[in-house]
Design a protein around this motif. Structure first.
Motif, PDB file in Angstrom:
ATOM      1  N   UNK A  29       0.197   8.591   3.706  1.00  0.00           N
ATOM      2  CA  UNK A  29      -0.698   8.986   2.620  1.00  0.00           C
ATOM      3  C   UNK A  29      -1.874   9.718   3.246  1.00  0.00           C
ATOM      4  N   UNK A  30      -2.130  10.951   2.819  1.00  0.00           N
ATOM      5  CA  UNK A  30      -3.183  11.753   3.467  1.00  0.00           C
ATOM      6  C   UNK A  30      -4.602  11.334   3.061  1.00  0.00           C
ATOM      7  N   UNK A  31      -5.018  10.188   3.553  1.00  0.00           N
ATOM      8  CA  UNK A  31      -6.380   9.709   3.343  1.00  0.00           C
ATOM      9  C   UNK A  31      -7.019   9.489   4.711  1.00  0.00           C
ATOM     10  N   UNK A  32      -8.324   9.626   4.796  1.00  0.00           N
ATOM     11  CA  UNK A  32      -8.969   9.432   6.096  1.00  0.00           C
ATOM     12  C   UNK A  32      -9.088   7.962   6.513  1.00  0.00           C
ATOM     13  N   UNK A  33      -8.390   7.061   5.820  1.00  0.00           N
ATOM     14  CA  UNK A  33      -8.425   5.639   6.136  1.00  0.00           C
ATOM     15  C   UNK A  33      -7.128   5.283   6.864  1.00  0.00           C
ATOM     16  N   UNK A  34      -7.219   4.831   8.111  1.00  0.00           N
ATOM     17  CA  UNK A  34      -6.001   4.527   8.861  1.00  0.00           C
ATOM     18  C   UNK A  34      -5.260   3.325   8.304  1.00  0.00           C
ATOM     19  N   UNK A  35      -3.943   3.457   8.200  1.00  0.00           N
ATOM     20  CA  UNK A  35      -3.097   2.350   7.787  1.00  0.00           C
ATOM     21  C   UNK A  35      -3.060   2.044   6.310  1.00  0.00           C
ATOM     22  N   UNK A  36      -3.631   2.867   5.465  1.00  0.00           N
ATOM     23  CA  UNK A  36      -3.648   2.593   4.029  1.00  0.00           C
ATOM     24  C   UNK A  36      -2.249   2.774   3.446  1.00  0.00           C
ATOM     25  N   UNK A  37      -1.811   1.809   2.663  1.00  0.00           N
ATOM     26  CA  UNK A  37      -0.528   1.855   1.963  1.00  0.00           C
ATOM     27  C   UNK A  37      -0.744   1.419   0.517  1.00  0.00           C
ATOM     28  N   UNK A  38       0.173   1.833  -0.339  1.00  0.00           N
ATOM     29  CA  UNK A  38       0.102   1.424  -1.740  1.00  0.00           C
ATOM     30  C   UNK A  38       0.501  -0.035  -1.929  1.00  0.00           C
ATOM     31  N   UNK A  39       1.397  -0.531  -1.110  1.00  0.00           N
ATOM     32  CA  UNK A  39       1.850  -1.914  -1.237  1.00  0.00           C
ATOM     33  C   UNK A  39       2.924  -2.094  -2.288  1.00  0.00           C
ATOM     34  N   UNK A  40       3.868  -1.169  -2.334  1.00  0.00           N
ATOM     35  CA  UNK A  40       4.909  -1.224  -3.362  1.00  0.00           C
ATOM     36  C   UNK A  40       5.762  -2.486  -3.293  1.00  0.00           C
ATOM     37  N   UNK A  41       5.931  -3.048  -2.106  1.00  0.00           N
ATOM     38  CA  UNK A  41       6.716  -4.276  -1.980  1.00  0.00           C
ATOM     39  C   UNK A  41       6.035  -5.444  -2.696  1.00  0.00           C
ATOM     40  N   UNK A  42       4.749  -5.320  -2.935  1.00  0.00           N
ATOM     41  CA  UNK A  42       4.028  -6.384  -3.636  1.00  0.00           C
ATOM     42  C   UNK A  42       4.398  -6.463  -5.117  1.00  0.00           C
ATOM     43  N   UNK A  43       5.029  -5.434  -5.634  1.00  0.00           N
ATOM     44  CA  UNK A  43       5.576  -5.514  -7.000  1.00  0.00           C
ATOM     45  C   UNK A  43       6.547  -6.686  -7.058  1.00  0.00           C
ATOM     46  N   UNK A  44       7.393  -6.774  -6.051  1.00  0.00           N
ATOM     47  CA  UNK A  44       8.410  -7.816  -6.025  1.00  0.00           C
ATOM     48  C   UNK A  44       7.798  -9.186  -5.749  1.00  0.00           C
ATOM     49  N   UNK A  45       6.714  -9.201  -4.986  1.00  0.00           N
ATOM     50  CA  UNK A  45       6.006 -10.468  -4.750  1.00  0.00           C
ATOM     51  C   UNK A  45       5.409 -10.996  -6.047  1.00  0.00           C
TER      52      UNK A  45
END
Length: 163
Positions: A29-45
């Motif tokens: 994801x082109x953001x200046x924050x390293x390691x940022x993710x949407x967390x799509x697997x958390x839908x299943x959680x």
């Protein structure tokens, strides 16, 4: 729902969580924050927490982190510890928030997303002994609000369609 159907649904949630986690780790994801993710697997959680219980949430989370790390060849690497710590604190926070009846699925998701960020910053600070990483925490927590809301919206739509 019969026991076999529940077990099948649980196994499917585990498998999808692994796939989502693995695929998302390849997307930048082109953001200046390293390691940022949407967390799509958390839908299943979230689905596991609301459809089953907290034990299912923790089981799916641990299975997801272990197998996705194995698939990517990063078992026991820094990314594994970051994912595991984030998942554990997030799952604990979501379980407590779920038991407190004052939060909807949206509040539970945002709290879990924020807790995930806090745990990851704590672990990366501890591993690298670089305290400047904590300066990213306000940005990550701010980003966790829209992502937590998005994840909750998607999980809520799935839960409405489950029998």
């Amino acid at each position: 729902m019969k026991r076999v159907q529940k077990l099948t649904l649980f196994a499917m949630l585990c498998a999808l969580a692994i796939v989502f986690h693995y695929v998302e780790s390849m997307v930048v994801i082109p953001l200046p924050v390293p390691g940022f993710r949407l967390g799509l697997a958390n839908i299943l959680s979230l689905i596991a927490l609301y459809y089953f219980d907290a034990r299912a949430l923790f089981t799916i989370g641990i299975v997801r982190v272990l197998f996705a790390s194995l698939l990517s060849g990063m078992l026991f690497a820094t990314s594994f510890w970051l994912s595991l710590a984030g998942m554990l604190l997030s799952a604990l926070t979501m379980t407590i928030a779920r038991r407190c009846s004052c939060f909807s699925i949206y509040g539970v998701s945002v709290l879990g997303s924020a807790a995930h960020c806090v745990a990851q910053v704590m672990v990366v600070t501890w591993i690298y002994q670089q305290f400047f990483m904590q300066a990213l925490l306000p940005i990550l927590v701010a980003l966790s609000i829209p992502t937590g809301l998005l994840i909750a919206m998607l999980a809520d739509q799935v839960l409405k369609r489950l029998p």
